[in-house]
Structure formats: structure tokens, C-alpha cells
Design an enzyme around this catalytic site. Structure first.
Site, PDB file in Angstrom:
ATOM      1  N   GLU A 160      -3.704  -6.961  12.822  1.00 45.30           N
ATOM      2  CA  GLU A 160      -4.828  -6.391  12.505  1.00 45.30           C
ATOM      3  C   GLU A 160      -6.118  -7.441  13.035  1.00 45.30           C
ATOM      4  O   GLU A 160      -6.832  -6.807  14.022  1.00 45.30           O
ATOM      5  CB  GLU A 160      -5.234  -6.091  11.112  1.00 45.30           C
ATOM      6  N   ASP A 202       0.674  -1.298   0.066  1.00 41.66           N
ATOM      7  CA  ASP A 202      -0.063  -0.134  -0.039  1.00 41.66           C
ATOM      8  C   ASP A 202       0.843   1.280   0.066  1.00 41.66           C
ATOM      9  O   ASP A 202       1.954   1.237   0.517  1.00 41.66           O
ATOM     10  CB  ASP A 202      -0.916   0.015   1.323  1.00 41.66           C
ATOM     11  N   ASP A 225       1.523   7.697   8.648  1.00 45.57           N
ATOM     12  CA  ASP A 225       1.737   6.263   8.932  1.00 45.57           C
ATOM     13  C   ASP A 225       3.272   6.296   9.450  1.00 45.57           C
ATOM     14  O   ASP A 225       3.315   5.630  10.540  1.00 45.57           O
ATOM     15  CB  ASP A 225       1.693   5.361   7.693  1.00 45.57           C
ATOM     16  N   ASP A 227      -0.541  -2.050  14.088  1.00 40.05           N
ATOM     17  CA  ASP A 227      -0.680  -1.285  12.929  1.00 40.05           C
ATOM     18  C   ASP A 227      -0.887   0.102  13.508  1.00 40.05           C
ATOM     19  O   ASP A 227      -2.075   0.491  14.223  1.00 40.05           O
ATOM     20  CB  ASP A 227      -2.156  -1.798  12.416  1.00 40.05           C
ATOM     21  N   LEU A 260      -1.347   2.993  12.143  1.00 38.26           N
ATOM     22  CA  LEU A 260      -2.051   3.810  11.502  1.00 38.26           C
ATOM     23  C   LEU A 260      -3.113   3.068  10.731  1.00 38.26           C
ATOM     24  O   LEU A 260      -2.720   2.702   9.635  1.00 38.26           O
ATOM     25  CB  LEU A 260      -1.724   5.074  10.951  1.00 38.26           C
ATOM     26  N   ASP A 261      -4.332   2.603  10.991  1.00 40.49           N
ATOM     27  CA  ASP A 261      -5.319   1.898  10.510  1.00 40.49           C
ATOM     28  C   ASP A 261      -6.239   3.006   9.513  1.00 40.49           C
ATOM     29  O   ASP A 261      -6.728   3.723  10.088  1.00 40.49           O
ATOM     30  CB  ASP A 261      -6.023   0.995  11.345  1.00 40.49           C
ATOM     31  N   GLU A 321       3.146  -3.056  10.949  1.00 35.54           N
ATOM     32  CA  GLU A 321       2.780  -3.101   9.573  1.00 35.54           C
ATOM     33  C   GLU A 321       3.833  -2.354   8.574  1.00 35.54           C
ATOM     34  O   GLU A 321       3.703  -2.822   7.601  1.00 35.54           O
ATOM     35  CB  GLU A 321       1.395  -2.361   9.361  1.00 35.54           C
ATOM     36  N   GLU A 322       4.512  -1.446   8.886  1.00 33.66           N
ATOM     37  CA  GLU A 322       5.136  -0.386   8.345  1.00 33.66           C
ATOM     38  C   GLU A 322       6.630  -1.206   8.281  1.00 33.66           C
ATOM     39  O   GLU A 322       7.290  -0.244   7.654  1.00 33.66           O
ATOM     40  CB  GLU A 322       5.162   1.105   8.837  1.00 33.66           C
TER      41      GLU A 322
HETATM   42  P1  AHG Z   1      -4.363   0.127   6.678  1.00 34.80           P
HETATM   43  O1  AHG Z   1      -4.611   1.503   6.232  1.00 34.80           O
HETATM   44  O2  AHG Z   1      -3.773  -0.030   7.866  1.00 34.80           O
HETATM   45  O3  AHG Z   1      -3.628  -0.425   5.573  1.00 34.80           O
HETATM   46  O4  AHG Z   1      -5.649  -0.582   6.712  1.00 34.80           O
HETATM   47  C1  AHG Z   1      -6.752  -0.565   5.693  1.00 34.80           C
HETATM   48  C2  AHG Z   1      -7.441  -1.711   6.277  1.00 34.80           C
HETATM   49  C3  AHG Z   1      -8.736  -1.698   6.920  1.00 34.80           C
HETATM   50  O5  AHG Z   1      -8.578  -0.948   8.039  1.00 34.80           O
HETATM   51  C4  AHG Z   1      -9.749  -1.603   6.154  1.00 34.80           C
HETATM   52  O6  AHG Z   1     -11.050  -2.287   6.661  1.00 34.80           O
HETATM   53  C5  AHG Z   1      -9.455  -2.008   4.923  1.00 34.80           C
HETATM   54  O7  AHG Z   1      -8.139  -1.830   4.914  1.00 34.80           O
HETATM   55  C6  AHG Z   1      -9.901  -1.215   3.621  1.00 34.80           C
HETATM   56  O8  AHG Z   1      -9.549  -1.693   2.491  1.00 34.80           O
HETATM   57  P2  AHG Z   1     -10.413  -1.551   1.006  1.00 34.80           P
HETATM   58  O9  AHG Z   1     -10.091  -0.198   0.525  1.00 34.80           O
HETATM   59  O10 AHG Z   1     -10.236  -2.587   0.003  1.00 34.80           O
HETATM   60  O11 AHG Z   1     -12.212  -1.784   1.441  1.00 34.80           O
HETATM   61 MN    MN Z   2      -4.863  -1.412   9.050  1.00 29.73          MN
HETATM   62 MN    MN Z   3      -2.168   0.929   8.632  1.00 28.87          MN
END
Ligand code: AHG
Ligand code: MN
Ligand code: MN
Length: 334
Positions: free
Chosen positions: A274, A63, A69, A115, A117-118, A92-93
Site C-alpha cells: 500500500e 480485517d 476481495d 492490494d 482490492l483497496d 494483502e489477502e
Molecule cells: P483495505 O480495504 O485494502 O483493507 O484498505 C483499507 C485501508 C485504506 O485504503 C484506507 O485508507 C483505510 O484502510 C481506511 O481505514 P479506516 O477505516 O481505519 O479509516
Molecule cells: Mn488497502
Molecule cells: Mn485490500
């Protein structure tokens, strides 16, 4: 007037009641609270200080990494490293776990998974984000540095877990295995104050939370279950930050789903930092957390730090309903 109970006071009080409680665990929980306050300060002023935006690198699961983050990751690592209670951190990072140098982590008994920053795609648009954390007792000897096996433990081995929600107010919710309590940050005194004692998730509700945009990429049983939610006029809510989506369900009841898709055949959400911690909290509040193959999340075997899983969790009766759909349609050749 009711006496305010701060997070620190609550931690000290509840840990004292435990026969095997150690001062070091108390200090670790308190340090997580401190890191959360520091991150909260930055999240709140993100719009003011040009800390927003994609930094340009990608994280371990591919990502885009946003500046906040990185900041949250650094602050948690810094605070936990200096606490002296932690021998390693998996985030995560970071592709690999981070051992804490022995002068700070000497004889430390715990590892933290997080994690930082989620829901980071929400930052730029002022929508809620969160932090997720879990604490394990290390497996390796306290004499040496931490090892991978200290982190590759199943959810059932967690000794504490929680999340912080940076929302309309900032809340820290955590459990050490005897119920779930929530603390709201009072910015005027800079303290997390006990605001939600012994949180119990309703056994049912009328919210469902799933990225319905992926509907056609889900397996048949998930599509049928989502049709069922829609037939029953359940309300669809999807923030895109698991912490925020689960937080609603904790209080109002409902079900959260992140099934496997064609893009993520094993699911997208990461088991260690997570799924396990959120499943721990959900179960502690009386809910259920399963994979889309109906295995209990907490019992899932883990082989690598960033392993992913499908997940369905929330109100007990709703997850039970979902289970019937998997049993009915899961074997159908599609
Ligand atoms: P992060 O920002 O830590 O990568 O997590 C995002 C996760 C989770 O929190 C969320 O429910 C999901 O990814 C959203 O994913 P989509 O955009 O694919 O729906
Ligand atoms: Mn997350
Ligand atoms: Mn995150």
C-alpha cells in the site's frame, strides 16, 4: 480528431524507448491491465450477482474479507501466474507469498506486490474501490523458486507501481520511474485509453484527508496539524479507500494522513503493497510521502510482508507544513 492511444500501445512505445527494456516487462504491465479489466467487470456487476458481502474469513491483518476481495485476489494471481513473467506474488489477502510454479514462472525476473482490492468496506455501498500494485526485480537466481528476500525490498527498489481506481469511470495510473500517466477504460471498446499524460500533483491544495474520527487517538503533533487544516478551512474528504483519497489529491492537491493511533501504534497501512507503491506514484508526480516520524516512506526498512507504517503524503508544500508541526510538537511530553 485525436488518435486514441491504448495502454498496450503506450506500454510498447515507451518501453521501446528504454535502452535496457525487455519484452517481458512490457508483457507483465500489459497483463496487469488485463487483470484490472476482469476485476472491473466484476466490480461493476457486484450489485447484480450477489457477490457482495463479508465472506466470513479474516485476512492477514485481521480485517473482514469480502467476496470481491477474494475474487480480485484470485484473478490477479491467475493472470500474473500465467503471464510467465512473474516468479512470485505477495498479496494483502495471503499470509505468505505465492511462488509461481516453474512451468509458468520459469526464468521469470519479477515479483509483484499487491492490494487486490483497496477500500473493501466501500463495496457494499457502491463507493469507489481500487487496486494497488508494485513490481520488483527479483533478488534470487532465475534458476530457482522465488524467496522471501525477493519481496522484502525497499520502496526505492521498485521498478514500477500503480493503481486502478474503480470509480465513476475506471482508471489505471502507473509509473515506471519517468513520470505518471493515467488511462481511462473505455467500456465500449474494452480498452484503457491514455487520458492523463504526465500527471503533476499541485504543490499545494486545500483538501485534507484523514479519519478524523480517530482524532483523540492521534499524537499531539498530528492533532495540532489537523487543527491547523481546520483553521485554514481546508476541505475534509475521506472516502476510506486510500486509492480514491490519493487520486483526488493527485489532481486537486492536498494531503492524506493515516497516522499511528492507540489501536495501531505502528500505523495501519501496509508498507509493502500500500505505502510503497502509492508513495512511488506520489513522488513521481512531484509530491512527498513520509511517515509521521518524518522518514521518507520509500527508504523505510522492511522486515515482514504485512508490516505496517504511519503515512502522510501529498502536495509538497503541505507535507512541508505538516513537518513543522512534528518538529514543534513531536518532542512535547503528552
Ligand atoms: P483495505 O480495504 O485494502 O483493507 O484498505 C483499507 C485501508 C485504506 O485504503 C484506507 O485508507 C483505510 O484502510 C481506511 O481505514 P479506516 O477505516 O481505519 O479509516
Ligand atoms: Mn488497502
Ligand atoms: Mn485490500
Amino acid at each position: 480528431m485525436n488518435k486514441i492511444v491504448t495502454l498496450d500501445e503506450f506500454i510498447i512505445r515507451t518501453q521501446k524507448e528504454k535502452p535496457d527494456s525487455s519484452g517481458s516487462f512490457t508483457r507483465l504491465l500489459r497483463d496487469i491491465g488485463i487483470a484490472a479489466k476482469i476485476v472491473n467487470r466484476e466490480v461493476n456487476k457486484a450489485g447484480l450477482v450477489n457477490i457482495l458481502g463479508v465472506e466470513g474469513s479474516t485476512n492477514s491483518t485481521g480485517d473482514d474479507v469480502q467476496k470481491l476481495d477474494v475474487f480480485a485476489n484470485e484473478k490477479f494471481i491467475e493472470t500474473l501466474s500465467f503471464s510467465g513473467e512473474v516468479c512470485g506474488i505477495a498479496s494483502e489477502e495471503n499470509q505468505e507469498f505465492i511462488p509461481v510454479a516453474s512451468d509458468h514462472g520459469h526464468n521469470a525476473q519479477y515479483v509483484v506486490v499487491m492490494d487486490p482490492l483497496d477500500g473493501s468496506s466501500n463495496i457494499d455501498v457502491n463507493v469507489s474501490v481500487g487496486t494497488i500494485f508494485g513490481i520488483f526485480r527479483r533478488k534470487s537466481s532465475v534458476e530457482g523458486p522465488c524467496i522471501q528476500e525477493d519481496f522484502l525490498q525497499k520502496g526505492t527498489e521498485l521498478i514500477a507501481a500503480g493503481y486502478v481506481l474503480y470509480g465513476t469511470s475506471t482508471l489505471l495510473v502507473y509509473s515506471t520511474g519517468d513520470g505518471v500517466n493515467g488511462f481511462t477504460l473505455d467500456p465500449s471498446i474494452g480498452e484503457f485509453c491514455l487520458s492523463h499524460r504526465n500527471i503533476q500533483m499541485p504543490v499545494s491544495g486545500n483538501y485534507y484527508s484523514v479519519n478524523q474520527g480517530y482524532y483523540l487517538k492521534f499524537d499531539l503533533e498530528m492533532r495540532r496539524y489537523i487543527d491547523h487544516c481546520s483553521d485554514l478551512n481546508y476541505r475534509l474528504r475521506y472516502i476510506g479507500s486510500m486509492v480514491s483519497d490519493i487520486h483526488r489529491i493527485m489532481f486537486q492537491g492536498g494531503i492524506f494522513l493515516y497516522p499511528n493511533t492507540r489501536k495501531y501504534p505502528k500505523g495501519k497501512l501496509r508498507l509493502l503493497y500500500e505505502c510503497y507503491p502509492m508513495a512511488y506514484i506520489v513522488e513521481q508526480a512531484g509530491g512527498t510521502a513520509l511517515t509521521c516520524k518524518l522518514d521518507r516512506i520509500m527508504d523505510m526498512e522492511i522486515a515482514s510482508l504485512h508490516q505496517t507504517s504511519s503515512i502522510v503524503m501529498g502536495s509538497k508544500d503541505m507535507v512541508k507544513d505538516m513537518k513543522e508541526f512534528v518538529e514543534k510538537y513531536g518532542a512535547v511530553i503528552q
